[in-house]
Design a protein around this motif. Structure first.
Motif, PDB file in Angstrom:
ATOM      1  N   THR A  74     -14.030   3.206  -1.602  1.00 18.71           N
ATOM      2  CA  THR A  74     -13.583   3.376  -0.220  1.00 18.71           C
ATOM      3  C   THR A  74     -14.637   4.134   0.575  1.00 18.71           C
ATOM      4  O   THR A  74     -15.337   4.992   0.041  1.00 18.71           O
ATOM      5  CB  THR A  74     -12.252   4.161  -0.149  1.00 18.71           C
ATOM      6  N   ASP A 105      -6.265  -0.103   7.683  1.00 23.02           N
ATOM      7  CA  ASP A 105      -6.567   0.437   6.357  1.00 23.02           C
ATOM      8  C   ASP A 105      -5.880  -0.365   5.260  1.00 23.02           C
ATOM      9  O   ASP A 105      -6.462  -0.639   4.211  1.00 23.02           O
ATOM     10  CB  ASP A 105      -6.075   1.894   6.255  1.00 23.02           C
ATOM     11  N   VAL A 125       0.837  -1.206   0.000  1.00 21.58           N
ATOM     12  CA  VAL A 125       0.000   0.000   0.000  1.00 21.58           C
ATOM     13  C   VAL A 125       0.873   1.258   0.000  1.00 21.58           C
ATOM     14  O   VAL A 125       0.549   2.245  -0.667  1.00 21.58           O
ATOM     15  CB  VAL A 125      -0.990  -0.015   1.190  1.00 21.58           C
ATOM     16  N   LEU A 167      -7.462  -2.333   2.049  1.00 28.06           N
ATOM     17  CA  LEU A 167      -7.163  -1.942   0.670  1.00 28.06           C
ATOM     18  C   LEU A 167      -6.627  -3.126  -0.142  1.00 28.06           C
ATOM     19  O   LEU A 167      -6.942  -3.275  -1.315  1.00 28.06           O
ATOM     20  CB  LEU A 167      -6.164  -0.780   0.665  1.00 28.06           C
ATOM     21  N   VAL A 211     -11.605   2.981   5.029  1.00 35.66           N
ATOM     22  CA  VAL A 211     -10.267   3.550   5.129  1.00 35.66           C
ATOM     23  C   VAL A 211     -10.326   4.791   6.015  1.00 35.66           C
ATOM     24  O   VAL A 211     -10.998   5.764   5.693  1.00 35.66           O
ATOM     25  CB  VAL A 211      -9.711   3.928   3.729  1.00 35.66           C
ATOM     26  N   PHE A 228      -6.904   5.991  -3.237  1.00 30.33           N
ATOM     27  CA  PHE A 228      -7.348   4.704  -3.785  1.00 30.33           C
ATOM     28  C   PHE A 228      -8.693   4.819  -4.496  1.00 30.33           C
ATOM     29  O   PHE A 228      -8.966   4.055  -5.412  1.00 30.33           O
ATOM     30  CB  PHE A 228      -7.350   3.622  -2.702  1.00 30.33           C
TER      31      PHE A 228
END
Lengths: 224, 145
Positions: B115, B76, A81, B80, B99, B108
């Motif tokens: 999200t 988070d 990420v 994701l 998130v 994102f």
């Protein structure tokens, strides 16, 4: 070059030292206060005691002008990420490299189309550390979009490569460059005259279109 | 609808129970068995102990035939990764991640992932409760898919 390193553990710390010694600008982001302080004592202001996946801190650290983001925290999800966030926040400017701690995750992440994955074996880390410290960093990054692939090949007995040097093989003219040779559990940086041996593993940066032709030089001869 | 809820915290338990009340089939995944006590009496689905991004676990939860994946773990980044897996690897139609970090949520969302920017939503709710002007669309959920 301006490099942001996410994760100030053993690998991140060593990368930071190497890069600073090469006079690059470096910021290390480490969310564990104890680890951050220890590294701060050693390399000073280059350490930011925050989580790199927290957007505001990554922006604060200067992701907008970073050339390279290296994610080497101990957590695979965080590393991925962080790289994705870094690419997004820098609008694709920053190249990203990460490591996968748990080999079980590499297939998963590859399936997500994440290109810049390196398994965190000691050997490969040695490779990254060396490749980052010396000039041609670009070769490790953005492989697919640059038309380059990072491939590993094993030198087969009796292949064209067996007993030859990179110079003999004229690899650069054919769109390939040996990045590192893994021999008997050690990483060897090749010179043009290093002689390859059967059983060597070669990490090769190759232009995608020439990959197959290059591969033939390392494969065992086929009987026609 | 067949839905997988990943993470059985307060938010996960709430949405899982609500979905059951609406007549949907729900599987809840959490790495801690004790978390399932948060599910209300109206929850009629099943529970699986496992990790958010463990493909074997997701497959046994039925992700290959799921219509929706709701990722509400505490992390988070896990959320994701879970929605990316759901969308890209298993072609799940709807995959939504909670998130908390607003910057990460909008980054994102721009990449095409759904999200729920929970911190922004709570902030907006407080503003509204205080009678302030409704905020401009602030870190919205976007579905670029």
């Amino acid at each position: 070059m301006f490099v942001i390193i996410a994760g100030g553990g053993k690998v991140g710390g060593q990368l930071a030292r190497d890069l600073l010694a090469e006079r690059h600008e470096v910021v290390v982001m480490e969310s564990n206060p104890g680890k951050a302080r220890a590294l701060q004592d050693e390399i000073g202001d280059a350490v930011v005691p925050h989580d790199a996946s927290e957007g505001r801190w990554l922006i604060d650290a200067g992701i907008g002008r970073a050339d390279l983001l290296i994610a080497v925290t101990g957590d695979d999800e965080d590393n991925i990420v962080i790289c994705q966030l870094g690419e997004a926040l820098s609008k694709g400017r920053a190249r990203t490299i990460t490591r996968i701690n748990n080999p079980k995750n590499s297939d998963t992440f590859r399936a997500l189309g994440i290109e810049t994955i390196v398994n965190a074996t000691d050997l490969v880390m040695t490779m990254i550390e060396r490749d980052v410290s010396v000039a041609p960093v670009v070769h490790l990054m953005r492989l697919r979009s640059a038309g380059l692939e990072l491939v590993e090949m094993t030198v087969a007995e009796g292949s064209a490569a067996d007993g030859s040097t990179p110079q003999d093989l004229r690899l650069p003219e054919q769109g390939g460059r040996i990045s590192v040779i893994l021999r008997d559990g050690e990483a060897v940086l090749p010179s043009p005259t290093t002689r390859l041996q059967a059983g060597d593993s070669i990490v090769l940066v190759a232009q995608t279109e020439f990959e197959e032709a290059l591969g033939r030089q390392f494969a065992a001869p086929t009987i026609v | 609808m067949y839905a997988i809820v990943i993470g059985c915290g307060r938010a996960g338990a709430e949405i899982a129970s609500r979905m059951c009340e609406q007549g949907h089939s729900v599987v809840v995944v959490d790495r801690d068995r004790a978390a399932f006590h948060r599910l209300s009496d109206s929850f009629s689905g099943t529970t699986i102990v496992g990790h958010a991004i463990d493909e074997d676990c997701l497959v046994s939860a039925g992700i290959e035939r799921a219509d929706a994946v709701i990722a509400t773990t505490y992390g988070d980044n896990s959320n994701l990764i879970a929605v990316q897996l759901a969308r890209k690897r298993f072609n799940v139609e709807r995959a939504i991640a909670r998130v908390k970090d607003s910057v990460r949520a909008s980054a994102f969302a721009k990449l095409g992932f759904e999200t729920i920017p929970s911190t922004v939503i709570v902030g907006d709710a407080f503003e509204q409760a205080l009678g302030w002007d409704p905020p401009e669309s602030n870190g919205p959920t976007e579905n670029g898919g």
